[in-house]
Structure formats: structure tokens, C-alpha cells
Design a protein around this motif. Structure first.
Motif, PDB file in Angstrom:
ATOM      1  N   TRP A 267       9.011   9.206 -10.712  1.00 37.40           N
ATOM      2  CA  TRP A 267      10.018   8.890  -9.683  1.00 37.40           C
ATOM      3  C   TRP A 267      10.472  10.163  -8.961  1.00 37.40           C
ATOM      4  O   TRP A 267      10.541  10.224  -7.741  1.00 37.40           O
ATOM      5  CB  TRP A 267      11.191   8.206 -10.386  1.00 37.40           C
ATOM      6  N   HIS A 268      10.753  11.219  -9.745  1.00 37.07           N
ATOM      7  CA  HIS A 268      11.199  12.494  -9.169  1.00 37.07           C
ATOM      8  C   HIS A 268      10.091  13.127  -8.325  1.00 37.07           C
ATOM      9  O   HIS A 268      10.338  13.667  -7.253  1.00 37.07           O
ATOM     10  CB  HIS A 268      11.633  13.438 -10.308  1.00 37.07           C
TER      11      HIS A 268
ATOM     12  N   GLY B 208       3.204   2.798   1.232  1.00 35.79           N
ATOM     13  CA  GLY B 208       3.826   3.645   0.220  1.00 35.79           C
ATOM     14  C   GLY B 208       3.249   3.374  -1.164  1.00 35.79           C
ATOM     15  O   GLY B 208       2.440   2.458  -1.348  1.00 35.79           O
ATOM     16  N   VAL B 209       3.679   4.188  -2.122  1.00 33.84           N
ATOM     17  CA  VAL B 209       3.196   4.042  -3.491  1.00 33.84           C
ATOM     18  C   VAL B 209       4.416   3.905  -4.399  1.00 33.84           C
ATOM     19  O   VAL B 209       5.392   4.629  -4.249  1.00 33.84           O
ATOM     20  CB  VAL B 209       2.409   5.298  -3.939  1.00 33.84           C
ATOM     21  N   ALA B 210       4.350   2.972  -5.337  1.00 28.35           N
ATOM     22  CA  ALA B 210       5.484   2.773  -6.239  1.00 28.35           C
ATOM     23  C   ALA B 210       5.427   3.786  -7.380  1.00 28.35           C
ATOM     24  O   ALA B 210       4.339   4.117  -7.868  1.00 28.35           O
ATOM     25  CB  ALA B 210       5.436   1.357  -6.801  1.00 28.35           C
ATOM     26  N   ALA B 211       6.603   4.259  -7.799  1.00 31.04           N
ATOM     27  CA  ALA B 211       6.669   5.229  -8.896  1.00 31.04           C
ATOM     28  C   ALA B 211       6.029   4.654 -10.165  1.00 31.04           C
ATOM     29  O   ALA B 211       5.360   5.355 -10.915  1.00 31.04           O
ATOM     30  CB  ALA B 211       8.119   5.613  -9.147  1.00 31.04           C
ATOM     31  N   ARG B 212       6.211   3.354 -10.376  1.00 29.07           N
ATOM     32  CA  ARG B 212       5.643   2.687 -11.557  1.00 29.07           C
ATOM     33  C   ARG B 212       4.120   2.805 -11.597  1.00 29.07           C
ATOM     34  O   ARG B 212       3.513   2.963 -12.644  1.00 29.07           O
ATOM     35  CB  ARG B 212       6.011   1.195 -11.544  1.00 29.07           C
ATOM     36  N   GLU B 213       3.536   2.685 -10.390  1.00 31.28           N
ATOM     37  CA  GLU B 213       2.083   2.742 -10.272  1.00 31.28           C
ATOM     38  C   GLU B 213       1.592   4.148 -10.633  1.00 31.28           C
ATOM     39  O   GLU B 213       0.625   4.297 -11.379  1.00 31.28           O
ATOM     40  CB  GLU B 213       1.740   2.454  -8.812  1.00 31.28           C
ATOM     41  N   ILE B 214       2.276   5.161 -10.096  1.00 32.68           N
ATOM     42  CA  ILE B 214       1.905   6.556 -10.350  1.00 32.68           C
ATOM     43  C   ILE B 214       2.064   6.866 -11.846  1.00 32.68           C
ATOM     44  O   ILE B 214       1.241   7.534 -12.455  1.00 32.68           O
ATOM     45  CB  ILE B 214       2.784   7.503  -9.484  1.00 32.68           C
ATOM     46  N   GLU B 215       3.131   6.318 -12.414  1.00 36.77           N
ATOM     47  CA  GLU B 215       3.400   6.519 -13.845  1.00 36.77           C
ATOM     48  C   GLU B 215       2.223   6.013 -14.686  1.00 36.77           C
ATOM     49  O   GLU B 215       1.719   6.703 -15.572  1.00 36.77           O
ATOM     50  CB  GLU B 215       4.691   5.744 -14.162  1.00 36.77           C
ATOM     51  N   ARG B 216       1.736   4.798 -14.368  1.00 37.85           N
ATOM     52  CA  ARG B 216       0.630   4.216 -15.143  1.00 37.85           C
ATOM     53  C   ARG B 216      -0.690   4.927 -14.875  1.00 37.85           C
ATOM     54  O   ARG B 216      -1.417   5.263 -15.800  1.00 37.85           O
ATOM     55  CB  ARG B 216       0.466   2.737 -14.769  1.00 37.85           C
ATOM     56  N   LYS B 217      -0.970   5.197 -13.584  1.00 38.55           N
ATOM     57  CA  LYS B 217      -2.267   5.776 -13.223  1.00 38.55           C
ATOM     58  C   LYS B 217      -2.449   7.179 -13.785  1.00 38.55           C
ATOM     59  O   LYS B 217      -3.549   7.557 -14.160  1.00 38.55           O
ATOM     60  CB  LYS B 217      -2.388   5.870 -11.697  1.00 38.55           C
TER      61      LYS B 217
END
Ligand SMILES: [Zn+2]
Length: 319
Positions: free
Chosen positions: A123-124, A105-114
Motif C-alpha cells: 500500500w505504501h 490502476g493497480v490494487a495494493a492487494r494485487e501487488i501484495e499477492r504478486k
């Protein structure tokens, strides 16, 4: 060609490319009206030939289609988890691929930064992709089916006194019980959060997913499975307490144990803390990846492209 992050970045340079890519993912060259499902549609060329001016005055690369029978205008985002999104379609395609290709899986935090998103948006976004990954409940399992339960969450005894986050779901439970039903032939798994771990809850969860007349159940010796087991075509039990994990008739609950190991690794390693009230969406994600483990990342991405219809508004997620 195999889809990779590198191939996607080469193929999708502009927002217009992303629209084309997503159209191909969703419609495979046969554009369909999301309202009446007619294929009698035509592309609406923008007045300046390149982009459209939005209500706010900015330029948009949105590709608009019009349906001849119902006269509705639509784009590839209409009626999907991306409906009315403010995130670029390019970002959506990249994040969908990351979700398809990451085993844990992928963490929302990671997607936020990338991708430079705000935390709530990231997150949504991930929850909306999980919605697309949810089960096809209408197909009932038959043949050999393995069922087992697992408890998710940390031990509340070790919590910091100031930690007020919610723990566990259900009657007096400290952890959140989850039951998984796996079809042995197809390796398709469906998991759900249980309110309580008793015969009724387990029976309901199993009956919801299998055709009782043609299913042979494989479980451990937990008493909660006995009643539903009697309604099945067959029921094989392994007694873990006696050290028996497989017999000549059954491989016991090994399939479930493997799946639970993967699920726990993902939840602990990637997501760290999962609120019990959102756990069912994470289960959709892990179930989907496990059920499609025979597919390559590209094939999984293509499959997900056909499942994008549906909506999950932010208000609904936090409700
Ligand atoms: Zn139509």
C-alpha cells in the motif's frame, strides 16, 4: 524496443540489473549527485568486486557512487521515493511499470499477492509511486480550459449499519467533491479534492492552475463558476439542464465527462473503497495517466523515471 512485463523480466534478472536499469531510467547515462547536482562523480567498486556487505552483515547489490565536489556517497535510490527502501529494486521497477501500463490502476492487494509483500508495504509502495506522478503545478494552463466537478464515493444511505469508514469530505457532504481542470490543447488534467463546492473553492482551484489573463473557461451553468469566469479572458457556458452539451463556440465539459468516466471506473473497479483522506493521491495517479495518454507504456515509464525525486514516509501518509 517496447517495454513489456516480459521484456523487463528478461532484462532484469538480478538485483544488480535492476540498479543498472533504474540508473538509466533516472540519469540516462549521466549520473548526477542528488545533493549538488554535479556530474563529476565516480563509481565506487566494492572491495570484493561484486557486492557490498551491509551494516547487518548481509550482501547487497547496491551500486554506490561518490561525488567529487561534495564527497557524498549516493545510489540511484538516494533522495527518491525509494529512499531507504527494504523492497528489492527489481520489485520496484516491475511495480512502477505496472502502474504506468494499467489504465484502471493497480490494487495494493494485487501487488501484495504478486510480489509477496506485506499489505502495508504494498500500500505504501503504491502511494509513493503516486507521489512521483503528482502534478507539475508550476506550469499554468492558458488558452481553452475545461472545468467540471464530480462526486466520489458511494451513497451513505446504502451503507451497512456497522460500516464506520469515513465518508465524504467537507461541509455536510456525503460524497467527496473533486474538481478537474483540463487544458484542451495538451489534454493535461489536474484534479483536486474540494472542501466545499462554492464560488470561492472553485475559483481558488481554477486560479491555482491557469493564467487568468490568457485563459478561456468552458464550464456548465453551475453558478459557482460565474465569479471566476468574469476574471478570465473568456467564459463559455453550456446549459445541461436545457439539454445543451455543446454550441458552435464550445464543446462544453465533454472532456471532463470522459475523464470522470475513466476515473470512476478505476476507483470502483480496481480500488473498490478509497478513503477520502487519501483520494488526492489516487487523483495524482489518474491525472498522470490521462495527461500522458499519448505516450506509450515505455515512454510513460521513461518519463516517470525523471520524476522519482522526493520522499513520502509512511508516517506522513497515515498522518
Ligand atoms: Zn555532490
Amino acid at each position: 524496443m517496447r517495454t513489456t512485463i516480459a521484456s523487463l523480466s528478461r532484462e532484469i534478472i538480478s538485483e544488480a540489473d535492476a540498479y543498472l536499469y533504474l540508473e538509466n531510467m533516472r540519469w540516462h547515462g549521466e549520473t548526477k549527485c542528488p545533493k549538488c547536482l554535479s556530474t563529476d562523480v565516480h563509481y565506487v567498486t566494492p572491495t570484493n568486486g561484486v557486492s557490498r556487505t551491509t551494516a547487518g552483515g548481509s550482501q547487497s547489490a547496491r551500486r554506490v557512487w561518490r561525488c567529487t565536489p561534495c564527497r557524498k556517497q549516493f545510489s540511484v535510490l538516494t533522495g527518491t521515493i525509494m529512499h531507504a527502501t527494504k523492497i528489492s529494486v527489481r520489485t520496484w521497477v516491475m511495480v512502477i511499470f505496472e502502474m504506468c501500463a494499467s489504465k484502471n490502476g493497480v490494487a495494493a492487494r494485487e501487488i501484495e499477492r504478486k510480489y509477496g509483500l506485506c499489505p502495508r508495504t504494498a500500500w505504501h509502495m503504491l502511494h509513493r509511486i503516486r507521489e512521483a506522478m503528482s502534478h507539475d503545478d508550476y506550469v499554468l494552463f492558458s488558452g481553452d480550459v475545461v472545468v467540471d466537478e464530480v462526486y466520489i464515493g458511494g451513497n451513505p444511505e446504502f451503507r451497512h449499519a456497522n460500516d464506520t469508514r469515513e465518508v465524504g469530505i467537507g461541509r455536510g457532504s456525503k460524497k467527496t467533491p473533486v474538481v478537474s481542470v483540463i487544458d484542451v490543447n495538451t489534454h493535461t488534467v489536474r484534479s483536486q479534492v474540494l472542501e466545499s463546492v462554492d464560488s470561492k473553492a472553485l475559483g481558488d482551484a481554477i486560479r491555482m492552475n491557469v493564467d487568468t489573463a490568457t485563459t478561456t473557461l468552458h464550464t456548465d451553468s453551475f453558478r459557482g463558476y460565474l465569479s471566476v469566469g468574469r476574471a478570465m479572458a473568456g467564459h463559455y457556458i453550456v446549459d445541461h439542464k436545457a439539454g445543451i452539451y455543446a454550441t458552435d463556440k464550445t464543446n462544453g465539459t465533454n472532456l471532463c465527462e470522459n475523464y470522470f468516466a475513466q476515473l470512476k471506473r478505476g476507483l470502483k473497479g480496481t480500488h473498490i473503497h478509497v478513503d477520502p483522506k487519501h483520494l488526492h493521491r489516487y487523483l495524482n495517479e489518474f491525472d498522470y495517466r490521462y495527461s500522458t495518454c499519448e505516450l506509450t507504456d515505455s515512454e510513460r515509464m521513461a518519463d516517470l523515471g525523471t520524476r522519482l525525486a522526493g520522499k513520502l514516509p509512511y508516517a506522513h501518509v497515515i498522518a
